[in-house]
Design an enzyme around this catalytic site. Structure first.
Site, mmCIF file in Angstrom:
data_model
loop_
_atom_site.group_PDB
_atom_site.id
_atom_site.type_symbol
_atom_site.label_atom_id
_atom_site.label_comp_id
_atom_site.label_asym_id
_atom_site.label_seq_id
_atom_site.Cartn_x
_atom_site.Cartn_y
_atom_site.Cartn_z
ATOM 1 N N GLU A 300 0.859 -1.194 0.000
ATOM 2 C CA GLU A 300 0.000 0.000 0.000
ATOM 3 C C GLU A 300 0.894 1.243 0.000
ATOM 4 O OE1 GLU A 300 -3.336 -0.156 2.783
ATOM 5 O OE2 GLU A 300 -3.005 1.960 3.243
ATOM 6 N N TYR A 348 -14.193 10.503 6.616
ATOM 7 C CA TYR A 348 -13.721 9.138 6.783
ATOM 8 C C TYR A 348 -14.764 8.390 7.605
ATOM 9 C CZ TYR A 348 -11.453 4.894 7.765
ATOM 10 O OH TYR A 348 -11.220 3.546 7.828
#
Ligand SMILES: Cc1cc2nc3c(=O)[nH]c(=O)nc-3n(C[C@H](O)[C@H](O)[C@H](O)COP(=O)(O)OP(=O)(O)OC[C@H]3O[C@@H](n4cnc5c(N)ncnc54)[C@H](O)[C@@H]3O)c2cc1C
Length: 363
Positions: A300, A348
């Site tokens: 990632e 988020y």
């Protein structure tokens, strides 16, 4: 006559729960998504018999029993407990910061020794009013943990030096004075047995879903076919960016299949040194206790957001918060559309909170 009561734009978790709710209430629903498959960012792909999380590691955790029970209408959860490892050079530490971390860092064996060490480092740093993320972190956990486990990781994530980042990004850093490597405090946690696709398939069962359809490619047609729209794409895009674009950080994922049974012995390993360009390596089989002969890992990489990239993390600073409020004011006066999910609300959102919020919709 409109053919549908609701058009749901986005077959991610928010859209799928909203669709289920509307369908259960007897409404006629159409779901569209511009991606070739449903699931949004919880989408998995099966490789080597392993469910590969295409858009980053996803662990379901909640304190909300109603959300847990709702999800369990469609899938059962396994007993996975998230216990990431942090790697700094050749050193390994347990996360979240707990007695195992402090023992590896300083050799301290009791909570009192660990607390005293943190307190000493905090005092030595002598920061009264933190002016940036670096000072905030040091005043919370001391210099050693900051330098090895926070600084590089955070700087990679945000693409800026910790001294240039605002203190509010880390209002607090969890410090646990017990030998407990469970990352989450929520009492309910696991990975859906059969993977996240099974959850999405269950939610969308019996509902008309069309993938590969972008709302903006034929907006007039989509608007004309329904009474109301539940929109889980970007709120600024829906209003044609008339006040300007909301900012995001992006991520890049590199998936690799390896001809060995186990690469790192844990689902999630964070790489906290700034010189290592990725932030995490995920080894997917460990989410489901897999015993396959091969393994699939994902690197990632944090990335700047730009055209053609996926907007992952909202940048909730003063400019974007004010901009978002202006879009939300337009939405509040618009009876045709309801915005939801991480892009529709520009926030988020963990999965349980997404479910909770979609279940509150009055459809
Ligand atoms: C790296 C990462 C790790 C995460 N890990 C966790 C975790 O461990 N635990 C947890 O609880 N949560 C986690 N999350 C959060 C989780 O991903 C979200 O809660 C959830 O996926 C949000 O669902 P959503 O439906 O709001 O958005 P999305 O999943 O993004 O769905 C929105 C959908 O709308 C579609 N769409 C957008 N615009 C259009 C358009 N114009 N026309 C048609 N379709 C459109 C998109 O293609 C997408 O499929 C993580 C998030 C990230 C980024």
């Amino acid at each position: 006559m409109k053919r549908y009561d609701y058009l749901i734009v986005g077959a991610g978790l928010f859209g799928a729960v909203a669709a289920r709710k509307a369908a259960d209430a007897g409404k006629k629903v159409l779901v569209i998504d511009r991606r070739p498959y449903p699931g949004g960012n919880i989408r998995c792909e099966r490789r080597e018999g392993i469910n590969v999380h295409l858009y980053g590691a996803h662990i379901f955790h909640t304190s909300n029993r109603a959300v847990w029970d709702f999800a369990r209408r469609f899938v059962e959860f396994n007993h996975y407990v998230n216990s990431p490892i942090a790697r700094y050079g050749e050193e390994l530490y347990n996360l979240p910061f707990n007695m195992n971390t402090f023992y590896a860092m300083w050799g301290v064996k009791t909570p009192a020794e660990a607390a005293a060490m943190i307190e000493r480092q905090r005092r030595e740093a002598g920061i009264a009013e933190p002016r940036n993320l670096e000072e905030q972190a040091i005043s919370l956990v001391g210099t050693d943990i900051y330098r090895k486990l926070v600084k590089g990781y955070t700087e990679k994530q945000w693409g800026r030096d910790a001294t240039e980042l605002p203190a509010f990004i880390i209002r607090r850093l969890p410090v646990r004075l017990t030998f407990n490597n469970n990352y989450f405090n929520d009492p309910l946690q696991g990975i859906p047995i059969g993977g996240y696709n099974a959850l999405i398939d269950g939610l969308l069962d019996g509902i008309e879903v069309r993938c590969g359809e972008d709302f903006f490619a034929d907006r007039a047609r989509w608007e004309a076919c329904c009474e109301r729209i539940v929109f889980t794409g970007r709120i600024d895009a829906y209003y044609d960016y008339r006040f300007g674009e909301l900012e995001y950080r992006s991520l890049r994922f590199e998936h690799r299949t390896l001809d060995l049974p186990d690469f790192q012995g844990n689902a999630v390993v964070n790489y906290t040194a700034r010189e290592v360009p990725y932030t995490r390596i995920i080894e997917h089989k460990h989410f489901e206790f897999g015993t396959q002969p091969r393994t699939v890992i994902t690197y990632e990489y944090p990335d700047a957001y730009g055209p053609g990239k996926e907007p992952y993390y909202p940048v909730n600073d003063a400019r974007n918060t004010a901009l978002c409020e202006r879009y939300k004011a337009l939405a509040a006066a618009d009876p045709k559309v309801i915005f939801g999910g991480r892009l529709g609300e520009y926030r988020y959102y963990d999965m349980d909170k997404v479910i909770e919020s979609a279940l509150k919709l009055e459809l």
